[in-house]
Design an enzyme around this catalytic site. Sequence first.
Site, PDB file in Angstrom:
ATOM      1  N   GLY A 167       0.812  -1.211   0.000  1.00 56.90           N
ATOM      2  CA  GLY A 167       0.000   0.000   0.000  1.00 56.90           C
ATOM      3  C   GLY A 167       0.846   1.261   0.000  1.00 56.90           C
ATOM      4  O   GLY A 167       1.094   1.865   1.035  1.00 56.90           O
ATOM      5  N   TYR A 168       1.327   1.624  -1.169  1.00 49.41           N
ATOM      6  CA  TYR A 168       2.168   2.820  -1.286  1.00 49.41           C
ATOM      7  C   TYR A 168       1.404   3.945  -1.991  1.00 49.41           C
ATOM      8  O   TYR A 168       1.180   5.008  -1.438  1.00 49.41           O
ATOM      9  CB  TYR A 168       3.428   2.499  -2.097  1.00 49.41           C
ATOM     10  CG  TYR A 168       4.580   1.987  -1.280  1.00 49.41           C
ATOM     11  CD1 TYR A 168       4.369   1.298  -0.095  1.00 49.41           C
ATOM     12  CD2 TYR A 168       5.900   2.182  -1.702  1.00 49.41           C
ATOM     13  CE1 TYR A 168       5.431   0.824   0.653  1.00 49.41           C
ATOM     14  CE2 TYR A 168       6.969   1.711  -0.959  1.00 49.41           C
ATOM     15  CZ  TYR A 168       6.728   1.031   0.208  1.00 49.41           C
ATOM     16  OH  TYR A 168       7.790   0.571   0.933  1.00 49.41           O
ATOM     17  N   SER A 169       1.013   3.685  -3.256  1.00 58.77           N
ATOM     18  CA  SER A 169       0.426   4.739  -4.092  1.00 58.77           C
ATOM     19  C   SER A 169      -0.924   5.192  -3.564  1.00 58.77           C
ATOM     20  O   SER A 169      -1.675   4.398  -2.985  1.00 58.77           O
ATOM     21  CB  SER A 169       0.226   4.227  -5.513  1.00 58.77           C
ATOM     22  OG  SER A 169       1.453   4.125  -6.158  1.00 58.77           O
ATOM     23  N   GLU A 207      15.274  -3.928  -4.379  1.00 63.66           N
ATOM     24  CA  GLU A 207      14.731  -4.529  -5.591  1.00 63.66           C
ATOM     25  C   GLU A 207      15.495  -4.111  -6.840  1.00 63.66           C
ATOM     26  O   GLU A 207      15.304  -4.656  -7.903  1.00 63.66           O
ATOM     27  CB  GLU A 207      13.265  -4.116  -5.751  1.00 63.66           C
ATOM     28  CG  GLU A 207      12.294  -5.222  -5.429  1.00 63.66           C
ATOM     29  CD  GLU A 207      12.471  -6.425  -6.328  1.00 63.66           C
ATOM     30  OE1 GLU A 207      11.907  -6.425  -7.410  1.00 63.66           O
ATOM     31  OE2 GLU A 207      13.194  -7.375  -5.959  1.00 63.66           O
ATOM     32  N   SER A 228       7.866   6.420 -12.614  1.00 64.43           N
ATOM     33  CA  SER A 228       7.779   6.449 -14.079  1.00 64.43           C
ATOM     34  C   SER A 228       9.163   6.663 -14.687  1.00 64.43           C
ATOM     35  O   SER A 228      10.084   7.126 -14.017  1.00 64.43           O
ATOM     36  CB  SER A 228       6.859   7.582 -14.528  1.00 64.43           C
ATOM     37  OG  SER A 228       7.516   8.822 -14.323  1.00 64.43           O
ATOM     38  N   ASN A 229       9.295   6.310 -15.962  1.00 64.78           N
ATOM     39  CA  ASN A 229      10.611   6.467 -16.597  1.00 64.78           C
ATOM     40  C   ASN A 229      11.048   7.926 -16.637  1.00 64.78           C
ATOM     41  O   ASN A 229      12.248   8.224 -16.655  1.00 64.78           O
ATOM     42  CB  ASN A 229      10.593   5.829 -17.990  1.00 64.78           C
ATOM     43  CG  ASN A 229      10.649   4.306 -17.902  1.00 64.78           C
ATOM     44  OD1 ASN A 229      10.495   3.744 -16.818  1.00 64.78           O
ATOM     45  ND2 ASN A 229      10.891   3.655 -19.024  1.00 64.78           N
ATOM     46  N   GLU A 230      10.098   8.839 -16.605  1.00 67.18           N
ATOM     47  CA  GLU A 230      10.461  10.270 -16.533  1.00 67.18           C
ATOM     48  C   GLU A 230      11.067  10.576 -15.162  1.00 67.18           C
ATOM     49  O   GLU A 230      12.053  11.298 -15.062  1.00 67.18           O
ATOM     50  CB  GLU A 230       9.235  11.155 -16.782  1.00 67.18           C
ATOM     51  CG  GLU A 230       8.804  11.221 -18.250  1.00 67.18           C
ATOM     52  CD  GLU A 230       8.266   9.895 -18.778  1.00 67.18           C
ATOM     53  OE1 GLU A 230       7.650   9.145 -18.002  1.00 67.18           O
ATOM     54  OE2 GLU A 230       8.488   9.603 -19.967  1.00 67.18           O
TER      55      GLU A 230
END
Lengths: 398, 370
Positions: free
Chosen positions: A127-129, A244, A383-385
């Site tokens: 439960g992070y986001s 990770e 995200s990759n950004e």
Amino acid sequence: MDLRFAPEEEAFREEVRTFLKEKLPTRIAEKVRQGKRLTKQDHETWHAILNERGWLANHWPKEYGGPGWSVAQAYIFDVETALAHAPRIIPFAVSMLGPVLIKYGSEAQKSHWLPRILDGTDWWCQGYSEPGSGSDLASLKTSAVRDGDHYIVNGQKTWTTLAQHANMIFCLVRTSTTGKKQEGISFLLIDMNTPGVEVRPIVLLDGEREVNEVFFTDVRVPVANLVGEENKGWTYAKYLLTYERTNIAGVGGSMAAFKELQRIAATERKNGKPLAEDPLFAARLARLEIDLENMKTTNLRVLAASGGGAASLEFSAMLKIRGTEIRQEITSLTRRALGPYAQPFISEALDEGFNGEPVGPEYAASAAVDYFNNRKLSIFGGSNEVQREIITKAILEL
Amino acid sequence: MDFNHSEDRQMLADTLARYLQQRYPTGVRHKISSSDTGWSSEHWSALAELGVVGALFPEEAGGFGGSGFDIAAVFEQFGKALVVEPFLGTLLAGRILSKVQGQKQLLEEVIAGTVPLAFAHEEPQSRYDLAQVAVRAEQNGGVWTLSGCKAVVPQLEAANQILVSARIAGTPGEESGIGLFLTDVASSGSQVRGYPLVDGGRGGELILAGSRATLIAENGYSLIEDAVATGLVALSWEAIGVMDVLKAATLDYLRTRKQFGVPIGKFQALQHRMANMSLEIEQARSAGINAAAALDETRVARERAVSAAKFTIGRVGTLVAEEAIQLHGGIGMTWELPLSHYAKRLTMIGHQLGDEDHHLDRFVALGRVA
């Protein structure tokens, strides 16, 4: 320099292959290879098989039930299991929570929760986001207010992967609203059967239920479920992420998916010849293969440099970006390889035991679904950004 | 697994780096590259004395290196200093000399620094295809003569001895029937048309008109392929050295150049381009490592790895050169800034021994054989 693995590492590779040949159920491997839906039971079966061999929590220290592998051994295991089409190990308990408990948990927490992770008693989700937080994790609002021996939790988590299977959730919650937003966060373990916890599915663009919303309304959580110190949760969350990172490129999974793509390209035909011999498609395939080979070596360089510890932020961000881009390109080419047969969508064909007549080749059923599902790769986990921001901070020093 | 150079190799790289920093700074390099000869016999001798030529060849040939990683370590430093000396031709031709009978003495002189070599293989119409050899070799009364033209040979004028490929039999495009010859411009009757190159130094066309030459190998295609593989490792690592310099210079500029009251590196549009550039350079370095490690592998594995590397270097090299100039703005366009010369060299490496399209095509073809 020497890119070869040592003889004892190659011997270990053989040991893993033999194990897979003997113990990985063909039924499950076939489902993975064909991109079919895995049930909770499938995952639990595979976890139990790994646990019996002592290979489930393969980067935990020996004293807590890990096998004590080197970085190279863990890498070999990842690659070989992926190539054999084993299900991936569900990471939330084993790779994320476990290391945090081992480093920051109390003795009581370790002795209670760790064995239950290994034997499958608990299924954990993360439960992070939260709605509106996205990659800005520290902006989270779910509150935990102390009330005697309990915290009262209120708020909402989102994008909670496989929460529908879980009986436990580890959460970042806000325990203070003063000072820097990173400094008021705590790390809390919550039983999902507690009154006030509600899970609602989010159906994704491929029609699948993979993620959920989790609502907390006056949920009472024992203070004993606080990991480490109050308001220090950000430190633990960051530690969890670094742990990770060494496997963040997902090399094994991409190698397996690329092999399958090559097989499809050799089977599909264009102008009477295998698609793999079409100059434009062959060029796309070759670019991808070269990118994958380069990333494999970059990944090994990062592993070798990390010496078993966490990889540097900058390099793991690079691996995250390139690893996910490559995986997305594989699913993209797989979809393209099918031509018009990427379009039919027989949802039931993704279930085990489907007896209906497939439309197009058997590998067509999941291709477009996988492609759309894997758009997530460049969005989740920062995200990759956001990863580019991390690289920027590490190299620009601005 | 070990991604560090051996101690000896690292020591050589460090020594070479120190020499180039002190004795071959940009000003000196420009003077040499724009001189009439386009190279420096003084530095050539000094570098040979440091063991830099010897590092390119194995012990059996009188050197003390010759592995992919020896070549990599040396050429990476050449890239960092934009060295224009005739090392590539010496590596390619020397590699072939080390694999044929009877050339030990010449190779010893090469390693000692007295004889730079050139490798004249490409032709005006060959476009990177190693089997496209049209120069004819004929034998009359035990004497070989060559006729035709060789194209854009780097540092052709610097070489005392030139290794030339020529067709003994067959037609252009066939791998068999390509002989390898040694020729000495001064005494052979051939002509050299030398010219400056856009990235510094000089190249030349070799015009052969019944020019005398000595046959050193018949059916030399596999020798050519093997030598070119070492050249691809060398160029890849030269490019990696160049890219590291471009990255460092661009970072420095983003930190110091101010616009709108802040360092331009504060702007996200530029930050993400920089992050991409740095990610791609690491991919290129991995490709270079793969290629260097593959030199001792079987033919297909070796050729696939070097083609993969040259493809990657070509793709990433163009990106890095163009981005470095763009991120520097107007100043990146000036002769005065060393960066522009690095960008030119990096781009022109793409035009040597096969560009990214050529090597992608080759990678595909080799995949069918594998």
